[in-house]
Design an enzyme around this catalytic site. Structure first.
Site, PDB file in Angstrom:
ATOM      1  N   GLU A  74       0.858  -1.100   0.053  1.00  0.00           N
ATOM      2  CA  GLU A  74       0.002  -0.023   0.156  1.00  0.00           C
ATOM      3  C   GLU A  74       0.838   1.321  -0.060  1.00  0.00           C
ATOM      4  O   GLU A  74       0.810   2.058   0.854  1.00  0.00           O
ATOM      5  CB  GLU A  74      -0.954   0.070   1.271  1.00  0.00           C
ATOM      6  CG  GLU A  74      -1.778  -1.172   1.260  1.00  0.00           C
ATOM      7  CD  GLU A  74      -2.995  -0.914   2.474  1.00  0.00           C
ATOM      8  OE1 GLU A  74      -2.827  -0.041   3.152  1.00  0.00           O
ATOM      9  OE2 GLU A  74      -4.071  -1.664   2.382  1.00  0.00           O
ATOM     10  N   GLU A 134      -5.149  -8.757   0.987  1.00  0.00           N
ATOM     11  CA  GLU A 134      -5.791  -8.388   2.376  1.00  0.00           C
ATOM     12  C   GLU A 134      -7.088  -8.176   2.275  1.00  0.00           C
ATOM     13  O   GLU A 134      -7.905  -7.694   1.459  1.00  0.00           O
ATOM     14  CB  GLU A 134      -5.093  -7.306   2.942  1.00  0.00           C
ATOM     15  CG  GLU A 134      -3.809  -7.153   3.534  1.00  0.00           C
ATOM     16  CD  GLU A 134      -3.335  -5.968   4.043  1.00  0.00           C
ATOM     17  OE1 GLU A 134      -4.060  -5.100   4.690  1.00  0.00           O
ATOM     18  OE2 GLU A 134      -1.955  -5.716   4.164  1.00  0.00           O
TER      19      GLU A 134
HETATM   20  C1  BGP Z   1      -4.074  -2.244   5.825  1.00  0.00           C
HETATM   21  C2  BGP Z   1      -2.606  -2.383   6.401  1.00  0.00           C
HETATM   22  C3  BGP Z   1      -2.449  -3.154   7.204  1.00  0.00           C
HETATM   23  C4  BGP Z   1      -3.461  -3.217   8.214  1.00  0.00           C
HETATM   24  C5  BGP Z   1      -4.761  -3.236   7.746  1.00  0.00           C
HETATM   25  C6  BGP Z   1      -6.007  -3.117   8.803  1.00  0.00           C
HETATM   26  O1  BGP Z   1      -4.114  -1.135   5.136  1.00  0.00           O
HETATM   27  O2  BGP Z   1      -1.887  -2.987   5.008  1.00  0.00           O
HETATM   28  O3  BGP Z   1      -0.992  -2.746   7.872  1.00  0.00           O
HETATM   29  O4  BGP Z   1      -3.189  -2.483   9.590  1.00  0.00           O
HETATM   30  O5  BGP Z   1      -4.908  -2.069   6.866  1.00  0.00           O
HETATM   31  O6  BGP Z   1      -5.964  -1.673   9.169  1.00  0.00           O
HETATM   32  P1  BGP Z   1      -6.074  -1.136  10.404  1.00  0.00           P
HETATM   33  O7  BGP Z   1      -5.112  -1.939  11.262  1.00  0.00           O
HETATM   34  O8  BGP Z   1      -5.783   0.381  10.279  1.00  0.00           O
HETATM   35  O9  BGP Z   1      -7.307  -1.509  11.273  1.00  0.00           O
END
Ligand code: BGP
Length: 457
Positions: free
Chosen positions: A164, A360
């Site tokens: 990202e 993801e």
């Molecule tokens: C994505 C990232 C992760 C992770 C995930 C969940 O954008 O690649 O690192 O953190 O989001 O989001 P968050 O942890 O902010 O709830």
């Protein structure tokens, strides 16, 4: 029954800074996260910092057994740049031994490692020189990437450069969520351009040393949805598409930066400093595959009172609060599984059906202990429903010919999340912060095992 293609990857994603722990030990140097926590611990949920996270540094062997237990055949994590090359040049032997054993054990267990190189964790020594604003970051990253390919190339066949990239650009230079938390559109574009070139030069290094396997990049892109068909809203959608989708997807897959994006940047005096030969390198080194992180759609409308030249993205497009949205109240993100079908079609029709996977997808929920049964297992049916809905849409896209080769959830074991600390939990295993990071299986892990065993549901 929805069946997925043969050899489909079923797994999870995580990252070094969010799971490893031992953040100030074993030769690792500081990252911006370690330093920011030292400077401003109050910014972090319950002052939960990056120091120990889920202690994978010690628990990886048992964690890999846990991956097997829930049917994972693949796992994405990252290498910590600051651990492997603490000063950017000198190899940390202990880090090499750690990652080699980690990746060897994954392979021995039939869990394919997909290894990423940068997950928001800028080394502090480089941040002090300007981080991604400095052109040195491009060559420093390419050196790190080449070192990683050489040290682990016999164990890893699937590499990605960045996770990202838009996030460290937007959160660090436009929206104030990540260090250095400044708001400067021009700097954000320069940071983005250096990131793109760091990626391209790493792909170049990969191809030049003839490393085995494939190389890709992980992007958080989703088709954008405009409030209406009005000219103004459609213009906003176009700007959003250029800045948040095509800015990385086009050069990484098609080998070109879109002319319309260049025009837009010129119009707003945002053109970054470039180097001779960049254009040719972008053309010559597209990726072999793409990972797409998908959580929520992007809804846009025409900006309100925009200024020109634009000071930030909201002068080009504003975010639209769709009244019919469904929301995950803990994270505040819209739930819209249909976008995964649209992503699949976008990859098929606009990006020559390049191989891609969902790198993801997941649902973060706070205070999950509310859903614990007498045996201590979290009954996270909401997470199972979330996956089912998204997989149904993904399956539609695959049925219509999209070249998707896997589905990874965020995440395997509850992990640390930047300023949110351990507030929202995403894992198939719960992590007990009070009890030495002990892991306990959730109901979703059992469901995932059936999913993987049946290659569908
Ligand atoms: C994505 C990232 C992760 C992770 C995930 C969940 O954008 O690649 O690192 O953190 O989001 O989001 P968050 O942890 O902010 O709830």
């Amino acid at each position: 029954m929805l069946t997925f293609p043969n050899n489909f990857l079923w797994g999870s994603a995580a990252s070094a800074p969010q799971t490893e722990g031992h953040s100030l030990l074993n030769g690792k140097s500081l990252t911006t996260w370690d330093k920011w926590f030292e400077l401003n611990p109050e910014k972090f949920n319950e002052k939960q910092g990056p120091k120990d996270t889920s202690n994978v540094y010690e628990f990886y062997a048992d964690d890999i057994k846990r991956m097997k237990e829930i049917g994972m055949n693949s796992y994405r994590t990252s290498i910590s740049w600051a651990r492997l090359l603490p000063d950017g040049k000198t190899l940390n032997k202990e880090a090499v031994a750690f990652y080699r054993d980690y990746f060897e054990k994954l392979n021995e267990s039939g869990v394919k490692p997909i290894i990423n190189l940068f997950h928001f964790d800028m080394p502090w020594w480089l941040m002090e020189k300007g981080g991604w604003e400095a052109s040195e970051s491009v060559t420093a990253f390419a050196f790190y990437a080449k070192t990683a390919f050489e040290e682990f190339g016999d164990l890893v066949e699937e590499w990605t450069t960045f996770n990202e990239p838009l996030v460290h650009i937007e959160c660090g230079y436009l929206y104030g969520f990540h260090y250095p938390a400044i708001v400067d559109f021009k700097k954000a574009i320069q940071v983005g351009y250096h990131t793109l070139m760091a990626h391209v030069l790493s792909v170049k290094a990969f191809k030049e040393i003839k490393a085995k396997g494939r190389i890709g990049i992980i992007l958080n892109v989703t088709p954008t949805y405009a409030r209406s068909d009005s000219n103004e809203d459609q213009q906003a959608k176009k700007a959003a598409d250029l800045l948040v989708i095509k800015s990385f997807l086009d050069p990484c897959v098609l080998g070109t930066i879109p002319n319309e994006l260049i025009e837009l940047l010129k119009e707003h005096d945002l053109i970054p400093v470039t180097k001779t030969g960049d254009k040719e390198n972008i053309e010559m080194y597209p990726v072999d595959f793409i990972g797409i992180n998908y959580y929520q759609p992007m809804r846009v409308k025409a900006p309100e009172n925009p200024v020109k030249p634009a000071v930030t993205t909201t002068d080009l497009f504003a975010s639209y609060d769709w009244p019919d949205k469904r929301i995950n109240p803990y994270r505040g993100w819209e739930i819209y599984p249909e976008a995964l079908y649209d992503v699949a079609m976008m990859m098929k029709n606009e990006y020559h059906n390049i191989p891609w996977f969902v790198s993801e997808n997941g649902m973060g929920v706070a205070e999950e202990e509310r859903f614990m049964d007498e045996s201590g297992m979290i009954q996270d049916d909401y997470r199972i429903d979330f996956m089912k809905e998204h997989l149904t849409q993904l399956h539609r896209g695959i049925d219509e010919g999209s070249n998707c080769f896997g589905y990874h959830t965020w995440t395997f074991v509850d992990c640390w999340s930047w300023l949110n600390g351990y507030r929202n939990r995403y894992g198939f295993y719960r992590v007990d912060l009070e009890n030495n990071f002990e892991r306990t299986l959730k109901k979703s892990g059992i469901w995932f095992k059936e999913l993987s065993q049946n290659n569908g549901f």
